[in-house]
Write a protein that holds these residues in place. Sequence first.
Motif, short mmCIF file in Angstrom:
data_model
loop_
_atom_site.label_atom_id
_atom_site.label_comp_id
_atom_site.label_asym_id
_atom_site.label_seq_id
_atom_site.Cartn_x
_atom_site.Cartn_y
_atom_site.Cartn_z
N THR A 1 0.83 -1.22 0.00
CA THR A 1 0.00 0.00 0.00
C THR A 1 0.86 1.26 0.00
N ARG B 1 1.38 3.35 2.30
CA ARG B 1 0.77 4.46 3.08
C ARG B 1 1.54 4.65 4.39
N GLU C 1 2.15 7.15 6.75
CA GLU C 1 1.56 7.71 7.98
C GLU C 1 0.45 6.83 8.54
N LEU C 2 -0.37 6.27 7.65
CA LEU C 2 -1.47 5.40 8.11
C LEU C 2 -0.91 4.14 8.77
N SER D 1 -7.14 5.88 10.93
CA SER D 1 -6.33 5.03 11.80
C SER D 1 -7.17 4.47 12.95
#
Length: 473
Positions: A377, A379, A381-382, A444
């Motif tokens: 993915t 991502r 920060e997530l 989150s």
Amino acid sequence: MSDSSSVAGTNVDGESPQLEPTVETDEATITDDAELERTLGLTGGLAIGIGTMIGAGIFVFPGLAAGQAGPAAAGSFAIGALVALLVALPTSELATAMPKSGGGYYYISRGLGTLAGTVVGLSLWFGLVFATAFYLVGFGYYAVDTLAELGVAVGDGLVIPLALLFGAGFTVLNVTGTENAAKLQNGIVALLLSILVVFLGYGGLDAMGLIGDPSAPEQFAPFGTMPILTTAALVFTSYLGFAQVATVAGEMKDPGRNLPLAMVGSVLIVGVLYVATIFVATSAFGSERLAEFGETAMVEVGRHYLGAAGAVAIVFGGLLATMSSANASILSTSRAIYAVSKDALLPRRASHINLRYGTPHVALGLAGGPILVLVATGRVELLAEVASFLHLVMYGLICVALLALRRNEPEWYDPDFRTPGYPVVPILGALASFALIGFMQRASQLIGIAIMLAAAGWYAYYARDVTLRGALQ
């Protein structure tokens, strides 16, 4: 209340928790499976804590954190360290009372019962999976930057393929033996700390204007107070490693003294390094420019202070740090799965040991597979925040478990260390852990809650008849 040797109930597959009587002596911790000699001193405990924490806070977060909170991101790291310290003391007490693999999962399942244990055990598995994926994506960015410093421009398109390749490699390395993984880890930590001491020493003198040209001062909190707290929730991933010290309580000399000192000491040392890094980084460029550099902002900071040599040193340090964090987290994930499986909350085959290498190969596969899916993915920060969410829930419940065990004081509960400032410290630790979750981004929080609900559903289906040894009823 059940005592520490009682066990009842089976899971859907008819399996019950495996009892593992433990004998504690000054020289060793003896179980049915092994005799763990007490060879680790304070230095060894500090090395484990620092080695598992050092990394993301210095090499991946400065650009992201400065973009959200400006120079006040240093305060965000300080808040994270304070929350970690409030949890480290209760964890130290529980670890000296129950020196077992599984760490926080084990303490919560024995203090708060099987449902809480299942939710935390399975959430810890996925929390470590998200954290490892985050470290591997960071590694991919540093690998691409390394190639760029060597004159090979490949672009960010290679970040995820490299992260996937090395994620698979670390999983295989851990299957072939933890001794190999441990040797790699110790070498990485020693080299990494050497690089950081030189870089932060020089950068700190420059930032204070003692050498080089003085930098223009920047407003400390340009975006106000709230971003400091939301950034603290994001960067808390940097402190996830301190509880790993507790997993070696059975191998530590004088654990009543050395274990709390190692846990608290490693948080303080790493926290100071993180705060110093933000100070040096924002002094070099200012928040806005630092944010533009993204995940590898520290490479440009190194170039600013020490030229090409500084950039190469930081690129190399970033590779080492993200490798160290990813490698340690894969090992920790497999240990969490192994502990939950031995308690019959997952099928027993998940804790099978490879006869050739003596490692939990099924557990390592259950760690490595989901990690590679999440890496894809990209991502950053997530991934970091979901990891923080699930760990903060565990840390809060560790503090609650201590309060429950102290209130009931079962016969088997005899810690070598008692938390100072009880009950204020564990209450503050629980409140601070749960409060920090409130400052995370909504995605989150929703993903974290979904994982916990799925874990509770698994308990209701698979293990609702299991009663764990030592759990308070």
